[in-house]
Design a protein around this motif. Structure first.
Motif, PDB file in Angstrom:
ATOM      1  N   GLN A  15       0.758  -1.081   0.126  1.00  0.00           N
ATOM      2  CA  GLN A  15       0.138  -0.014   0.122  1.00  0.00           C
ATOM      3  C   GLN A  15       0.874   1.210  -0.076  1.00  0.00           C
ATOM      4  O   GLN A  15       1.966   1.338   0.419  1.00  0.00           O
ATOM      5  CB  GLN A  15      -0.864   0.123   1.321  1.00  0.00           C
ATOM      6  CG  GLN A  15      -1.927  -0.979   1.181  1.00  0.00           C
ATOM      7  CD  GLN A  15      -3.058  -0.641   1.361  1.00  0.00           C
ATOM      8  OE1 GLN A  15      -3.577   0.242   1.948  1.00  0.00           O
ATOM      9  NE2 GLN A  15      -4.237  -0.960   0.082  1.00  0.00           N
ATOM     10  N   TYR A  18       1.317   6.320   4.237  1.00  0.00           N
ATOM     11  CA  TYR A  18       0.066   6.932   4.949  1.00  0.00           C
ATOM     12  C   TYR A  18       0.513   8.480   4.950  1.00  0.00           C
ATOM     13  O   TYR A  18       1.584   8.869   5.500  1.00  0.00           O
ATOM     14  CB  TYR A  18      -0.372   6.457   5.866  1.00  0.00           C
ATOM     15  CG  TYR A  18       0.669   5.705   6.777  1.00  0.00           C
ATOM     16  CD1 TYR A  18       1.472   6.654   7.824  1.00  0.00           C
ATOM     17  CD2 TYR A  18       1.211   4.298   6.379  1.00  0.00           C
ATOM     18  CE1 TYR A  18       2.428   5.860   8.679  1.00  0.00           C
ATOM     19  CE2 TYR A  18       1.945   3.827   7.330  1.00  0.00           C
ATOM     20  CZ  TYR A  18       2.776   4.574   8.347  1.00  0.00           C
ATOM     21  OH  TYR A  18       3.842   4.247   8.976  1.00  0.00           O
ATOM     22  N   LYS A 250     -11.409  -6.291   3.658  1.00  0.00           N
ATOM     23  CA  LYS A 250      -9.929  -5.827   3.714  1.00  0.00           C
ATOM     24  C   LYS A 250      -9.827  -4.390   3.382  1.00  0.00           C
ATOM     25  O   LYS A 250      -8.482  -4.227   3.807  1.00  0.00           O
ATOM     26  CB  LYS A 250      -9.319  -6.945   2.641  1.00  0.00           C
ATOM     27  CG  LYS A 250      -7.841  -7.368   3.041  1.00  0.00           C
ATOM     28  CD  LYS A 250      -7.202  -8.009   1.783  1.00  0.00           C
ATOM     29  CE  LYS A 250      -7.533  -9.143   1.409  1.00  0.00           C
ATOM     30  NZ  LYS A 250      -6.514  -9.668   0.467  1.00  0.00           N
ATOM     31  N   ARG A 251     -10.431  -3.944   2.396  1.00  0.00           N
ATOM     32  CA  ARG A 251     -10.075  -2.594   2.414  1.00  0.00           C
ATOM     33  C   ARG A 251     -11.076  -1.466   3.021  1.00  0.00           C
ATOM     34  O   ARG A 251     -11.178  -0.437   2.824  1.00  0.00           O
ATOM     35  CB  ARG A 251     -10.117  -2.063   0.686  1.00  0.00           C
ATOM     36  CG  ARG A 251      -9.100  -2.924   0.109  1.00  0.00           C
ATOM     37  CD  ARG A 251      -7.658  -1.976  -0.013  1.00  0.00           C
ATOM     38  NE  ARG A 251      -8.080  -0.633  -0.378  1.00  0.00           N
ATOM     39  CZ  ARG A 251      -8.066  -0.515  -1.835  1.00  0.00           C
ATOM     40  NH1 ARG A 251      -7.690  -1.356  -2.646  1.00  0.00           N
ATOM     41  NH2 ARG A 251      -8.214   0.927  -2.137  1.00  0.00           N
ATOM     42  N   SER A 252     -11.744  -2.098   4.102  1.00  0.00           N
ATOM     43  CA  SER A 252     -12.532  -1.347   4.983  1.00  0.00           C
ATOM     44  C   SER A 252     -13.556  -0.513   4.300  1.00  0.00           C
ATOM     45  O   SER A 252     -13.959   0.503   4.565  1.00  0.00           O
ATOM     46  CB  SER A 252     -11.675  -0.300   5.791  1.00  0.00           C
ATOM     47  OG  SER A 252     -10.731  -1.321   6.360  1.00  0.00           O
ATOM     48  N   ASP A 282      -7.944  -5.697  -5.230  1.00  0.00           N
ATOM     49  CA  ASP A 282      -7.713  -4.304  -5.226  1.00  0.00           C
ATOM     50  C   ASP A 282      -8.494  -3.632  -6.312  1.00  0.00           C
ATOM     51  O   ASP A 282      -9.102  -2.650  -6.353  1.00  0.00           O
ATOM     52  CB  ASP A 282      -6.445  -3.878  -5.289  1.00  0.00           C
ATOM     53  CG  ASP A 282      -5.587  -3.998  -4.054  1.00  0.00           C
ATOM     54  OD1 ASP A 282      -4.370  -4.302  -4.282  1.00  0.00           O
ATOM     55  OD2 ASP A 282      -6.259  -4.004  -3.085  1.00  0.00           O
TER      56      ASP A 282
ATOM     57  N   LYS B 271      -2.202   4.727   9.855  1.00  0.00           N
ATOM     58  CA  LYS B 271      -2.508   3.580   8.869  1.00  0.00           C
ATOM     59  C   LYS B 271      -3.781   3.256   8.639  1.00  0.00           C
ATOM     60  O   LYS B 271      -4.278   3.112   7.551  1.00  0.00           O
ATOM     61  CB  LYS B 271      -1.637   2.549   8.988  1.00  0.00           C
ATOM     62  CG  LYS B 271      -1.146   1.694   7.993  1.00  0.00           C
ATOM     63  CD  LYS B 271       0.252   0.950   8.252  1.00  0.00           C
ATOM     64  CE  LYS B 271      -0.070  -0.536   8.573  1.00  0.00           C
ATOM     65  NZ  LYS B 271       1.165  -1.423   8.448  1.00  0.00           N
ATOM     66  N   LYS B 274      -6.176   5.881   7.325  1.00  0.00           N
ATOM     67  CA  LYS B 274      -5.962   6.051   5.904  1.00  0.00           C
ATOM     68  C   LYS B 274      -6.541   5.166   4.997  1.00  0.00           C
ATOM     69  O   LYS B 274      -7.180   5.485   4.127  1.00  0.00           O
ATOM     70  CB  LYS B 274      -4.416   6.366   5.769  1.00  0.00           C
ATOM     71  CG  LYS B 274      -3.858   5.936   3.981  1.00  0.00           C
ATOM     72  CD  LYS B 274      -3.627   7.185   3.547  1.00  0.00           C
ATOM     73  CE  LYS B 274      -3.294   7.353   2.106  1.00  0.00           C
ATOM     74  NZ  LYS B 274      -2.827   6.327   1.322  1.00  0.00           N
ATOM     75  N   GLN B 275      -6.454   3.982   5.567  1.00  0.00           N
ATOM     76  CA  GLN B 275      -7.200   2.821   4.724  1.00  0.00           C
ATOM     77  C   GLN B 275      -8.667   3.037   4.697  1.00  0.00           C
ATOM     78  O   GLN B 275      -9.355   2.864   3.651  1.00  0.00           O
ATOM     79  CB  GLN B 275      -6.840   1.566   5.653  1.00  0.00           C
ATOM     80  CG  GLN B 275      -6.303   0.485   4.676  1.00  0.00           C
ATOM     81  CD  GLN B 275      -6.239  -0.936   5.485  1.00  0.00           C
ATOM     82  OE1 GLN B 275      -6.815  -1.057   6.714  1.00  0.00           O
ATOM     83  NE2 GLN B 275      -5.846  -1.827   4.760  1.00  0.00           N
ATOM     84  N   ARG B 276      -9.202   3.544   5.916  1.00  0.00           N
ATOM     85  CA  ARG B 276     -10.744   3.698   5.992  1.00  0.00           C
ATOM     86  C   ARG B 276     -11.127   4.851   5.133  1.00  0.00           C
ATOM     87  O   ARG B 276     -12.036   5.060   4.496  1.00  0.00           O
ATOM     88  CB  ARG B 276     -11.058   3.876   7.198  1.00  0.00           C
ATOM     89  CG  ARG B 276     -10.925   2.617   8.172  1.00  0.00           C
ATOM     90  CD  ARG B 276     -11.854   2.607   9.301  1.00  0.00           C
ATOM     91  NE  ARG B 276     -11.743   1.363  10.181  1.00  0.00           N
ATOM     92  CZ  ARG B 276     -12.280   1.366  11.325  1.00  0.00           C
ATOM     93  NH1 ARG B 276     -12.764   2.399  12.108  1.00  0.00           N
ATOM     94  NH2 ARG B 276     -11.610   0.385  12.097  1.00  0.00           N
ATOM     95  N   THR B 278      -9.857   6.221   2.426  1.00  0.00           N
ATOM     96  CA  THR B 278      -9.682   5.966   0.876  1.00  0.00           C
ATOM     97  C   THR B 278     -10.907   5.202   0.427  1.00  0.00           C
ATOM     98  O   THR B 278     -10.990   5.118  -0.661  1.00  0.00           O
ATOM     99  CB  THR B 278      -8.491   5.226   0.571  1.00  0.00           C
ATOM    100  OG1 THR B 278      -8.219   3.955   1.465  1.00  0.00           O
ATOM    101  CG2 THR B 278      -7.157   6.025   0.572  1.00  0.00           C
TER     102      THR B 278
END
Lengths: 302, 280
Positions: A15, A18, A250-252, A282, B271, B274-276, B278
């Motif tokens: 990924q 951040y 997995k990608r929330s 993805d 981290k 940021k995942q949430r 996006t």
């Protein structure tokens, strides 16, 4: 003849880095404020006595709503609310109730008086009913129920007093984080792709074949298990749905019927087992996010 | 002194001798001429650390802590229903700690089965952690903490305590503060060696001949933000003022760990956020 793919972690795409957001992050022991005007919410504590400072007790984001300060931890167990739908597994059979495990801090309780017994709903519970509890729900059975009451210590009291709830027979269980399930009016959907889904608020998702209208008059619930064989096409649909949900989780991505359907449509060009690959995952999730944003821009619905 | 041996392994023949008897026992002195230790550090210099949380996906919370060669990994499960009915407490939850050494962690742990000393270490870990967790917010519940020592090169207890507290925070358990710990070796009245490696640790076997009776080890576990000590463990023979000075040095060293722990936790939060973000 079998195709096995093994990949080292270094060959997978990682990924992006951040970047800092503008949220206020704290860890346990950090001072949130020295102002005494604020009310304390979840995730905070103050030592009282001479010290007026407000400390954080979890690692998370500080949320301020008017005069209430609380710290929302990013990982937490499911805390129920009255009216939530939950899917749980029977852990124990006790005197007049069942202990159900629902991914919360303490196990939930399903009273014998809160279930529909065959023979009419208003029947008085007799001693034989108590002795025959195992014939209705045994240890290890999966059920869907609704939260009737939340006790002081956090234990949920469930009930299955409707034909929509009851023992779950043939299907697939997917466990995701409870925060990903969107609160909607309806949590049981018959998806247009040919399967049905229960999006329980505690993060347990149950995928099963759509019951045809020629089923028994008791409906989907009750304690009757249908052991009829499910055809291979239905099984494939369920499998594909399960893999799509895992990718989204997995990608929330927030899970509700529309997002799952978009992901399903995006995945039709791949074989079911290809969905387990990271790159395919993805791609599907990106497509889903794009479609969701389009829909939001178009309708401005929430 | 003898640790319980593994009865499932084939024993050596009766007339055999251990190979270690014939090796030369190298007595390394703790400090060389330039006041530097065997690995080039100064007496007040701790080892570089690596800390990361969220390493075990199956566990609710987890942390991996590395101090050069000492490596520990910790996993936290819970809060969940208490297993034993008798240990039910209405007003507060129960914390269960278990510390285990992997058989490959060090030569002396190769063939030993858990004995009394492992239980003692688990109890020390429990005592150090309990003061930091808000157990009254989890009535009738149980929180499990499992620490495995992957490689033992000294200062295992401080590493285990710090890793356990980071894993608890990663699991979302409410705590008063993170807990950091540090240990110190005393080899004489004026010699305080911070963060000893296994060859520098106190043990009756590798004592230097010295006129100074002050030989021992002290470990302090600290809640840094509120500046409270949760556990002090000392072994050996120490005079009162030497012990006080050692505790003070340990506290200072543990306080310095706080910024690293905090940075690791905040990075992990960023981290996840940021995942949430996006995905929205």
């Amino acid at each position: 003849m079998s195709n096995i793919t093994i990949r080292l972690p270094s060959t997978r795409r990682t990924q992006n880095q951040y970047e800092t957001g503008n949220s206020y992050l704290v860890t346990p022991g950090d001072v949130i404020t020295e102002d005494t005007d604020y009310m304390r919410g979840h995730g905070t504590y103050c030592t009282g006595d001479a010290d007026d400072r407000l400390y954080s007790s979890v690692a998370g984001v500080v949320e301020r709503i008017n005069k209430l300060i609380c710290v929302r931890a990013l990982k937490s167990r499911y805390t129920g609310e009255v009216g939530d739908i939950v899917v749980g597994r029977v852990k124990e059979v006790q005197q007049k109730r069942w202990k159900i495990e629902t991914n919360s801090r303490l196990d939930s309780i399903l009273q014998l008086s809160s279930v529909n017994l065959p023979g009419g709903e208003l029947r008085r519970r007799s001693a034989t009913d108590e002795l025959n509890m195992r014939s209705y729900l045994n240890e290890g059975d999966l059920i869907s129920a609704e939260v009737q009451q939340v006790n002081v210590d956090g234990i949920l009291s469930l009930h299955t007093r409707s034909l929509r709830y009851g023992k779950l027979s043939q299907g697939c269980l997917v466990i995701v984080s409870p925060s990903l399930i969107k609160r909607r009016k309806n949590h049981i959907h018959n998806l247009s792709c040919g399967a049905s889904i229960i999006l329980a608020n505690n993060g347990y998702i149950w995928i099963y074949t759509t019951q045809h209208s020629s089923q028994t008059e008791e409906g989907d619930g009750g304690f009757i298990i249908s052991n009829e064989s499910i055809p291979i096409e239905d099984r494939e649909i369920i499998c594909r749905l399960r893999n799509c949900i895992k990718c989204l989780a997995k990608r929330s991505v927030v899970l509700y019927d529309t997002s799952i359907l978009y992901a399903y449509e995006a995945s039709t060009s791949y074989k079911v087992k290809q969905l387990l690959d990271d790159e395919v995952c993805d791609e599907i999730v990106n497509k889903t996010i794009y479609l969701l944003q389009q829909a939001n821009v178009g309708n401005n619905e929430y | 002194m003898t640790m319980p041996t593994d009865s499932r392994r084939l024993p050596a023949p009766d007339i055999s001798y251990n190979a270690k008897l014939f090796t030369e026992i190298e007595k390394l002195s703790l400090l060389d001429d330039e006041e530097k230790r065997a690995d080039g550090r100064y007496v007040t210099q701790p080892r570089d650390v690596f800390l990361q949380c969220g390493v075990i996906t199956q566990a609710k919370g987890s942390a991996y802590f590395e101090m050069n060669k000492t490596k520990v990994i910790c996993s936290v499960y819970g809060p969940k229903d208490i297993e034993m009915r008798e240990e039910f407490q209405i007003n507060k939850g129960k914390l269960k700690c278990e510390l285990k050494y992997a058989p490959y962690s060090s030569p002396k742990h190769g063939d030993h089965i858990p004995g009394a000393s492992d239980v003692e270490k688990s109890d020390i870990l429990l005592e150090a952690i309990s003061s930091g967790v808000c157990l009254q917010r989890y009535p009738k519940s149980q929180i499990d903490v499992y620490v495995i020592v992957l490689e033992d090169d000294g200062s295992v207890m401080p590493a285990a305590i710090t890793a356990a507290s980071v894993a608890l925070v990663d699991a979302g358990i409410e705590m008063y503060d993170v807990i950091t710990a540090s240990s110190i070796r005393i080899a004489g009245q004026d010699t305080f060696i911070i963060d000893p490696t296994s060859s520098e640790e106190f043990s009756p076997l590798n004592l230097e001949k010295s006129n100074d009776l002050n030989q021992g080890m002290v470990m302090v576990a600290l809640l840094p933000s509120i500046n409270q000590v949760s556990s002090v463990v000392s072994s050996g023979h120490l005079e009162c003022n030497v012990l006080q000075e050692a505790i003070r040095s340990c506290r200072y060293s543990a306080q310095n760990l706080h910024s690293i722990v905090r940075k690791c936790l905040v990075n992990s939060l960023k981290k996840i956020l940021k995942q949430r973000n996006t995905a929205k």
